[in-house]
Design an enzyme around this catalytic site. Structure first.
Site, PDB file in Angstrom:
ATOM      1  N   LYS A  12       1.521   4.233  -4.166  1.00 53.39           N
ATOM      2  CA  LYS A  12       1.628   3.002  -3.584  1.00 53.39           C
ATOM      3  C   LYS A  12       2.978   2.528  -3.349  1.00 53.39           C
ATOM      4  O   LYS A  12       3.998   2.980  -4.248  1.00 53.39           O
ATOM      5  CB  LYS A  12       0.684   2.085  -4.308  1.00 53.39           C
ATOM      6  CG  LYS A  12       1.249   1.618  -5.875  1.00 53.39           C
ATOM      7  CD  LYS A  12       2.280   0.788  -5.816  1.00 53.39           C
ATOM      8  CE  LYS A  12       2.756   0.626  -7.460  1.00 53.39           C
ATOM      9  NZ  LYS A  12       4.087  -0.290  -7.581  1.00 53.39           N
ATOM     10  N   ASP A 147      -2.402  -2.235 -11.406  1.00 51.70           N
ATOM     11  CA  ASP A 147      -2.243  -1.777 -10.132  1.00 51.70           C
ATOM     12  C   ASP A 147      -3.597  -1.150  -9.767  1.00 51.70           C
ATOM     13  O   ASP A 147      -3.814  -0.980  -8.555  1.00 51.70           O
ATOM     14  CB  ASP A 147      -1.129  -0.622  -9.881  1.00 51.70           C
ATOM     15  CG  ASP A 147       0.257  -1.152  -9.923  1.00 51.70           C
ATOM     16  OD1 ASP A 147       0.355  -2.579  -9.573  1.00 51.70           O
ATOM     17  OD2 ASP A 147       1.246  -0.570 -10.195  1.00 51.70           O
TER      18      ASP A 147
END
Length: 306
Positions: A12, A147
């Site tokens: 990410k 996350d």
């Protein structure tokens, strides 16, 4: 039921990251525009017979560009923790053999461990036909890392609070970038501690949301920011020189992803990204790779792939 599943766990990027002052809980609220890109770890999960014990292996993929020692206890690995969390959720053993081959650098701010955990949740859910919906997997993910809930779905989203409030975008922008891997590792705990010492500035959550106004077009390279970047530079002073050199080569701003130490530059197209990655490697002497955004699981299910 399938006996084996091989899954991709994408990295990410924090295209923009606003961080608030530490609260009494000891945590820092965030507002971040996150996307997933096609630098991926590979996870292979095999279902074992009910009387077997689970076994896990974590190693570097032969294509990994930045390696470090895999020196953590296997029970603390986030993919392993995801498997154990699923066993707790369904109140029974789910014996598996896990082989995790990593390409995403450790301590780079790219969410590799969190993405491995998200991929494990999906793989075990399918292997054992648990029937858990994505929202339920995201709730389990919240207990593993901040996350992980985003990476259960992937794609593009505004992530707020402590990673628990997500607004996923219907379409992920088709964005190309170069990731650069300087020789530095940044501990997330250390970066947040230094962030507190540097005195947080004004809250910039609205600035993060404003960047998505032009979706699904890619954001302007000079509009991105990361409130943790000064702390990352304090922790690894060489990053300041690396950022400046990368920006000079790219002729546009370079940015820190997450808590660092990986850097990125948004590019115009795949050709631009490919040439820039080669130029960065030659000029800076550290690995650089061209990447492209990956669609969310919802987009893939709807056939909205590129």
């Amino acid at each position: 039921m399938p006996d084996k599943i091989t899954a991709q766990a994408p990295a990410k990027l924090n295209l923009a990251l606003a961080v608030g002052a530490r609260e009494t809980s000891g945590l820092h609220p965030i507002c971040s525009w996150m996307i997933t890109v096609d630098l991926c770890d590979e996870l292979e999960v095999t279902r074992l017979l009910p009387d077997r014990f689970s076994r896990y292996a974590v190693l570097w993929h032969k294509d990994a560009r930045r390696r470090s020692d895999i020196d953590w206890s296997i029970r603390t690995d986030l993919a392993v923790r995801a498997h154990l969390a699923l066993e707790d959720r369904v109140h029974r053993r789910l014996p598996v053999q896990m082989k995790l081959e990593k390409r995403i650098p450790v301590g780079g701010g790219l969410g590799g461990g969190s993405s491995d955990a998200a991929a494990m949740l999906h793989a075990v859910n399918v292997l054992f036909e648990l029937g858990l919906e994505t929202d339920e997997l995201a709730k389990i993910a919240a207990s593993i890392g901040s996350d992980v809930p985003f990476l259960v779905q992937g794609g593009s989203a505004i992530v707020e609070g402590f990673g628990d409030r997500l607004a996923h975008h219907d379409r992920t922008p088709d964005l190309h970038a170069v990731l650069a891997f300087p020789e530095a590792e940044c501990s997330t705990a250390q970066i947040y501690s230094l962030f507190d010492e540097l005195t947080p500035g004004p809250w910039r959550g609205d600035a993060v949301r404003a960047l998505t106004a032009g979706m699904p077009e890619a954001p302007p390279p000079d509009g991105l920011f990361n409130d943790l970047a000064p702390a990352a530079v304090r922790a690894a002073p060489r990053l300041e020189e690396d950022l400046a050199r990368l920006s000079e080569i790219a002729e546009r701003p370079a940015h820190v992803s997450g808590s660092g130490s990986c850097l990125f530059v948004v590019c115009d197209d795949p050709l631009h990204a490919g040439f820039l990655a080669e130029a960065v490697e030659k000029a800076c002497g550290f690995p650089a790779v061209a990447v492209r955004t990956t669609p969310s699981r919802s987009e893939q299910a709807a056939g909205l792939t590129r």
